[in-house]
Design an enzyme around this catalytic site. Structure first.
Site, PDB file in Angstrom:
ATOM      1  N   ARG A 146       0.689  -1.234  -0.236  1.00  0.00           N
ATOM      2  CA  ARG A 146      -0.293   0.124   0.414  1.00  0.00           C
ATOM      3  C   ARG A 146       0.918   1.211  -0.236  1.00  0.00           C
ATOM      4  O   ARG A 146       0.656   2.195  -0.907  1.00  0.00           O
ATOM      5  CB  ARG A 146      -1.267   0.273   1.442  1.00  0.00           C
ATOM      6  N   ASP A 201      -4.473 -15.595   6.781  1.00  0.00           N
ATOM      7  CA  ASP A 201      -3.085 -15.421   6.033  1.00  0.00           C
ATOM      8  C   ASP A 201      -2.838 -16.671   7.382  1.00  0.00           C
ATOM      9  O   ASP A 201      -1.727 -17.445   7.335  1.00  0.00           O
ATOM     10  CB  ASP A 201      -2.580 -14.454   5.716  1.00  0.00           C
TER      11      ASP A 201
HETATM   12  C1  S3P Z   1      -4.379  -9.519   1.783  1.00  0.00           C
HETATM   13  C2  S3P Z   1      -5.886  -8.930   2.036  1.00  0.00           C
HETATM   14  C3  S3P Z   1      -6.167 -10.856   2.472  1.00  0.00           C
HETATM   15  C4  S3P Z   1      -4.440 -11.543   2.522  1.00  0.00           C
HETATM   16  C5  S3P Z   1      -3.826 -11.127   1.514  1.00  0.00           C
HETATM   17  C6  S3P Z   1      -3.433 -10.337   1.674  1.00  0.00           C
HETATM   18  C7  S3P Z   1      -4.276  -7.330   1.923  1.00  0.00           C
HETATM   19  O1  S3P Z   1      -6.720 -11.215   0.628  1.00  0.00           O
HETATM   20  O2  S3P Z   1      -4.975 -12.761   2.334  1.00  0.00           O
HETATM   21  O3  S3P Z   1      -2.904 -11.890   2.183  1.00  0.00           O
HETATM   22  O4  S3P Z   1      -2.832  -7.209   2.209  1.00  0.00           O
HETATM   23  O5  S3P Z   1      -4.565  -6.586   1.307  1.00  0.00           O
HETATM   24  P1  S3P Z   1      -8.202 -10.985   0.569  1.00  0.00           P
HETATM   25  O6  S3P Z   1      -8.388  -9.619  -0.063  1.00  0.00           O
HETATM   26  O7  S3P Z   1      -8.318 -11.320  -0.966  1.00  0.00           O
HETATM   27  O8  S3P Z   1      -8.996 -11.268   1.773  1.00  0.00           O
END
Ligand code: S3P
Length: 428
Positions: free
Chosen positions: A24, A314
């Site tokens: 981000r 995760d």
């Molecule tokens: C993440 C959100 C999750 C997570 C991924 C990282 C993020 O995925 O599983 O490893 O950085 O916003 P989803 O948004 O598909 O739930």
């Protein structure tokens, strides 16, 4: 990689920068005014994919170890080639939000695993906002995006009720909302990690939040930041779970991300019976950071479901992998999303637990792993998925005999230092 049984986990360590926050900060730095300077940037290949994309979009990116400097641009440049997102779903989905607001067309592609992952979840809202997005096969990558600012236009603000609890979807819509006319809002079924909201605030964007809803006004300008990225708690999870397995363990992790939308692992481990304390709590750019001390406590059992499954998404593979060593086992439900991660994580966790001699029951949306089971070393099929490789390296520490982790190199996706650091805290 061969993993031999251990006696104990002891030491004081720091994690490389959080993957979610690094993505981000890098993406927002690209569209901010000025030079963003980041320390402790994630060392994983996923965040390197994001930096490559940012570079291809015309930003100057300097990398010196874990220090990264990104010069933002008022207008991103049309990339000369298709943007390579590697293994990173976060890069493809969140970048799509920014690209939807640009005045050019471009393509995004990824590796074999990413090419199997669903993209309709971002395509649908971004199309509603006025971007044209097509996928090669149904909703699978590669993607082609025609930005909404072509011909001097702007995206339309939307009030989006997301059918999936996904921080990536929320982030894509919010990032696109920066290029929209009016107020863009996202409602989600369960609260997901809020790093985009905190990062947007850090870069000077005003947003409003209530419960599972967040909204922002389009057209706001971002200002570069200087920041130290907190240590990745999803990487720390492997060490905390490893320490939970041995009675004499004592582990300290400094500069660890403790954002409440990410720190549910600590609650889960406490519920299981581990002894955890947090000291030196601080806030950096709206993110909570602290030192975590972990000591063994006998592990009972736990059921993980609903919002807890979302916030632990995760960490579920490693929790499932240590479940046989608990007294009552672990049941995971409402986690169907695990089937569309870098691999089908429910199927692979079940297969590898069985390979080690454990019994478990697989459901469409999770699994139940019985407690009080003895595991033996085995050949582990990581399926090229970093979190599966690391989760079973942890399970292997308490198994009888050694285990061979196939595809262990995948750890480089989020945590290249994993095996060296694990060796550093393991007593045999
Ligand atoms: C993440 C959100 C999750 C997570 C991924 C990282 C993020 O995925 O599983 O490893 O950085 O916003 P989803 O948004 O598909 O739930």
């Amino acid at each position: 990689m061969i993993i031999r049984p251990a006696k104990n986990i002891l030491g004081s360590i720091r994690m490389p920068g959080d993957k979610s926050i690094s993505h981000r900060y890098a993406m927002l730095a690209a569209i901010a005014t000025g030079a963003t300077r980041l320390e402790n940037f994630s060392t994983g290949a996923d965040c390197a994919s994001t930096l490559d994309c940012v570079r291809q979009l015309g930003c100057s990116v300097k990398v010196d170890g874990q220090r990264v400097e990104i010069e933002g641009r008022e207008r991103l440049r049309k990339p000369a080639e298709s943007l390579d997102c590697g293994n990173s779903g976060s890069t493809m989905r969140m970048m799509s939000g920014i690209l939807a607001g640009q005045d050019f067309e471009c393509d995004l592609h990824g590796d074999e695993s990413l090419s199997r992952r669903p993209m309709a979840r971002v395509m649908v809202p971004l199309r509603m906002m006025g971007a044209e997005i097509t996928a090669a096969a149904g909703d699978r990558p590669p993607l082609h995006i025609k930005g909404g600012a072509i011909n001097g236009g702007k995206l339309r603000a939307i009030d989006y009720k997301s059918p999936v609890a996904s921080a990536q979807v929320k982030s894509a819509v919010l990032f696109a909302g920066l290029f929209a006319d009016g107020e863009t809002a996202v409602d989600e079924p369960y609260r997901t990690r809020d790093h985009s909201e905190q990062a947007l605030r850090a870069f000077g964007v005003e947003l409003s939040r209530s419960r599972n809803r967040v909204s922002l006004r389009g057209g706001q300008k971002l200002q570069a930041i200087e920041a130290l990225v907190p240590g990745d708690i999803s990487s720390a999870a492997f060490f905390l779970c490893a320490a939970a397995l041995f009675p004499e363990s004592n582990l300290v992790i400094e500069n660890l991300l403790l954002n409440p939308t990410r720190a549910s692992l600590l609650d889960a481990l406490k519920l299981l019976g581990a002894r955890i304390s947090v000291i030196n709590l601080e806030e950096h750019h709206h993110e909570l950071v602290g030192t975590v001390k972990m000591e063994h406590g006998s592990l009972k059992g736990i059921k993980i479901e609903g919002g807890m499954s979302v916030s632990l998404i995760d960490e579920l593979p490693v929790l499932a992998a240590i479940a046989p060593y608990t007294r009552d086992g672990i049941e995971i439900r409402d986690a169907k999303e695990l089937r569309v991660k870098e691999s089908d994580r429910i199927a692979l966790v079940a297969r590898n637990l069985r390979a080690m001699g454990a019994e478990c029951e697989e459901y469409d949306d999770g699994l139940r792993v019985a407690g009080n089971q003895k595991l033996h070393g085995a050949e582990i099929d990581s399926g090229g998925d970093h979190r599966i490789a690391m989760a079973f390296s942890v399970a292997a520490l308490r198994a009888e005999g050694e285990s061979k982790i196939l595809g262990a190199d995948s750890a480089r996706i989020s945590f290249p230092e994993f095996f060296t650091m694990l060796e550093g805290v393991t007593e045999r």
